[in-house]
Design an enzyme around this catalytic site. Structure first.
Site, PDB file in Angstrom:
ATOM      1  N   GLU A 220      -6.399  -4.271  10.127  1.00 18.42           N
ATOM      2  CA  GLU A 220      -4.940  -3.116  10.781  1.00 18.42           C
ATOM      3  C   GLU A 220      -5.344  -2.435  11.909  1.00 18.42           C
ATOM      4  O   GLU A 220      -5.604  -1.622  11.756  1.00 18.42           O
ATOM      5  CB  GLU A 220      -4.652  -2.310   9.708  1.00 18.42           C
ATOM      6  CG  GLU A 220      -4.640  -3.297   8.216  1.00 18.42           C
ATOM      7  CD  GLU A 220      -3.567  -2.139   7.058  1.00 18.42           C
ATOM      8  OE1 GLU A 220      -2.235  -1.639   6.893  1.00 18.42           O
ATOM      9  OE2 GLU A 220      -3.993  -1.266   6.906  1.00 18.42           O
TER      10      GLU A 220
ATOM     11  N   SER B   4       3.020  -2.520  10.878  1.00 19.92           N
ATOM     12  CA  SER B   4       4.749  -2.600   9.893  1.00 19.92           C
ATOM     13  C   SER B   4       4.671  -3.268   9.949  1.00 19.92           C
ATOM     14  O   SER B   4       5.773  -3.758  10.674  1.00 19.92           O
ATOM     15  CB  SER B   4       4.881  -2.030  11.669  1.00 19.92           C
ATOM     16  OG  SER B   4       4.484  -0.127  11.806  1.00 19.92           O
TER      17      SER B   4
ATOM     18  N   ASN C 105       0.885  -0.811   0.049  1.00 18.86           N
ATOM     19  CA  ASN C 105       0.004  -0.088   0.073  1.00 18.86           C
ATOM     20  C   ASN C 105       1.015   1.128  -0.176  1.00 18.86           C
ATOM     21  O   ASN C 105       1.697   1.394   0.687  1.00 18.86           O
ATOM     22  CB  ASN C 105      -1.020   0.105   0.809  1.00 18.86           C
ATOM     23  CG  ASN C 105      -1.755   1.495   1.113  1.00 18.86           C
ATOM     24  OD1 ASN C 105      -1.879   2.224   0.745  1.00 18.86           O
ATOM     25  ND2 ASN C 105      -2.336   1.346   2.238  1.00 18.86           N
TER      26      ASN C 105
ATOM     27  N   HIS D  17      -9.420   1.750   4.772  1.00 17.75           N
ATOM     28  CA  HIS D  17      -8.135   1.791   5.103  1.00 17.75           C
ATOM     29  C   HIS D  17      -8.896   2.896   6.190  1.00 17.75           C
ATOM     30  O   HIS D  17      -9.145   4.183   6.109  1.00 17.75           O
ATOM     31  CB  HIS D  17      -7.495   2.464   4.238  1.00 17.75           C
ATOM     32  CG  HIS D  17      -6.187   2.631   5.352  1.00 17.75           C
ATOM     33  ND1 HIS D  17      -5.276   2.882   5.650  1.00 17.75           N
ATOM     34  CD2 HIS D  17      -4.948   1.236   4.379  1.00 17.75           C
ATOM     35  CE1 HIS D  17      -4.318   2.406   6.580  1.00 17.75           C
ATOM     36  NE2 HIS D  17      -3.495   1.894   5.834  1.00 17.75           N
TER      37      HIS D  17
ATOM     38  N   LYS E  85       0.216   4.142  -0.581  1.00 17.34           N
ATOM     39  CA  LYS E  85      -0.327   5.792   0.313  1.00 17.34           C
ATOM     40  C   LYS E  85      -0.145   7.033  -0.571  1.00 17.34           C
ATOM     41  O   LYS E  85      -0.152   6.513  -1.693  1.00 17.34           O
ATOM     42  CB  LYS E  85       0.441   6.101   1.460  1.00 17.34           C
ATOM     43  CG  LYS E  85      -0.053   4.221   2.765  1.00 17.34           C
ATOM     44  CD  LYS E  85       0.578   4.311   4.158  1.00 17.34           C
ATOM     45  CE  LYS E  85       0.003   3.379   4.384  1.00 17.34           C
ATOM     46  NZ  LYS E  85       0.066   3.474   6.322  1.00 17.34           N
TER      47      LYS E  85
ATOM     48  N   GLY F 202       2.295   1.851  10.616  1.00 21.80           N
ATOM     49  CA  GLY F 202       3.391   3.468  10.458  1.00 21.80           C
ATOM     50  C   GLY F 202       4.118   3.192  11.597  1.00 21.80           C
ATOM     51  O   GLY F 202       4.682   4.393  11.491  1.00 21.80           O
TER      52      GLY F 202
ATOM     53  N   GLU G 153      -6.825   5.405   7.378  1.00 19.91           N
ATOM     54  CA  GLU G 153      -6.983   6.413   7.318  1.00 19.91           C
ATOM     55  C   GLU G 153      -7.896   7.463   6.557  1.00 19.91           C
ATOM     56  O   GLU G 153      -8.161   8.110   6.147  1.00 19.91           O
ATOM     57  CB  GLU G 153      -5.131   6.640   6.604  1.00 19.91           C
ATOM     58  CG  GLU G 153      -4.248   6.598   7.256  1.00 19.91           C
ATOM     59  CD  GLU G 153      -2.975   5.802   6.599  1.00 19.91           C
ATOM     60  OE1 GLU G 153      -2.834   5.660   5.053  1.00 19.91           O
ATOM     61  OE2 GLU G 153      -1.766   4.965   7.138  1.00 19.91           O
TER      62      GLU G 153
HETATM   63  P1  PGA Z   1       2.988   0.481   7.761  1.00 18.20           P
HETATM   64  O1  PGA Z   1       1.120   0.635   7.239  1.00 18.20           O
HETATM   65  O2  PGA Z   1       2.561  -0.951   6.808  1.00 18.20           O
HETATM   66  O3  PGA Z   1       3.834   1.612   7.219  1.00 18.20           O
HETATM   67  O4  PGA Z   1       2.433  -0.060   8.666  1.00 18.20           O
HETATM   68  C1  PGA Z   1       0.038  -0.688   6.699  1.00 18.20           C
HETATM   69  C2  PGA Z   1      -0.832  -0.025   6.274  1.00 18.20           C
HETATM   70  O5  PGA Z   1      -1.440   0.963   6.767  1.00 18.20           O
HETATM   71  O6  PGA Z   1      -1.872  -0.892   5.716  1.00 18.20           O
END
Ligand code: PGA
Length: 248
Positions: A166, A212, A9, A94, A11, A172, A96
């Protein structure tokens, strides 16, 4: 045996020019015949990335999509646009999107239905905040997100979809859920699907862990009985993604 699915992903990272360079760098590193490999990229990168992955094992996904067919929705992308551009998967809901752009589970449900109508495979995200985990309502919350997300979706369609668990506190942050925490929730999601539909649908659906994921923890996470791969943010933007995809 469910086939693993490992998706990046990106982003809001990578200009079209940078995207093509990254694909060229990663192409030889992400060959794993036992897994589906998907790069979910920003809308403006889709066309050049579809071109750049030609002849490789990489499929392209979008990071979002609108639930209407077409019309006066300035700034939105329709499912038909994605399909015509060569997209196979679409991340929906997601955290976000839910947090910053106020998407509700009802919106996600509309998007799920529309994506399926167009033959796109939704990767539906769910996950709890740190507060919710501390309050002990993680499983209730996730079950609600899943039940609303799959409202009025037929079993045959549900079986084709992917769910990404998630935990928001692990995205992140470098703070991964423990293997036990990740497996516990992914199993609860599978049980919830069995409850909504049946055992066969629950056995077929693929459930990813995200938050992560990196080269160091992928193998253990992906070895869990209910974890069928990962949705990977930060680590999908570098050569390390090759190690995540080829985790064993
Ligand atoms: P990350 O993000 O691996 O940077 O924690 C995962 C995601 O939001 O899909």
């Amino acid at each position: 045996m469910r086939r693993k699915i490992i998706a990046g992903n990106w982003k809001m990272n990578m200009t079209p020019g940078e995207a093509v360079k990254l694909v060229e760098e990663l192409k030889p590193l992400v060959k794993n015949e036992e897994a589906d490999v998907v790069f979910c990229v920003p809308a403006i990168d889709i066309v050049p990335v579809v071109e750049a992955v030609k002849g490789s094992n990489i499929e392209v996904g979008a990071e979002n999509m609108y639930f209407e067919e077409k019309g006066a929705y300035t700034g939105e992308i329709s499912p038909a646009m994605l399909v015509d551009a060569g997209v196979k998967y679409v991340i929906l809901g997601h955290s976000e999107r839910r947090d910053y752009f106020h998407e509700t589970s009802e919106d996600v449900n509309k998007k799920m239905k529309k994506a399926l109508e167009h033959g796109l495979v939704p990767i539906m995200c769910c996950g709890e905040s740190l507060t919710q985990r501390e309050q002990g309502i993680t499983l209730d919350w996730i079950r609600q997100q899943v039940k609303v997300g799959y409202q009025d979706i037929a079993a045959a369609d549900a079986a084709k979809t992917v769910i990404a668990y998630e935990p928001i506190w692990a995205i992140g942050t470098g703070k991964t859920a423990t293997t036990e925490q990740a497996e516990e929730v992914c199993k609860a999601i599978r049980d919830c699907i069995a409850e909504i539909y049946d055992e066969a649908t629950a056995e077929a659906i693929r459930i990813q862990y995200g938050g992560s994921v990196n080269a160091g923890n992928a193998a253990e996470l992906f070895a869990q009985p209910d974890i069928d791969g990962g949705l990977v943010g930060g680590a999908s933007l570098k050569a390390e993604f090759g190690k995540v995809v080829c985790y064993k």
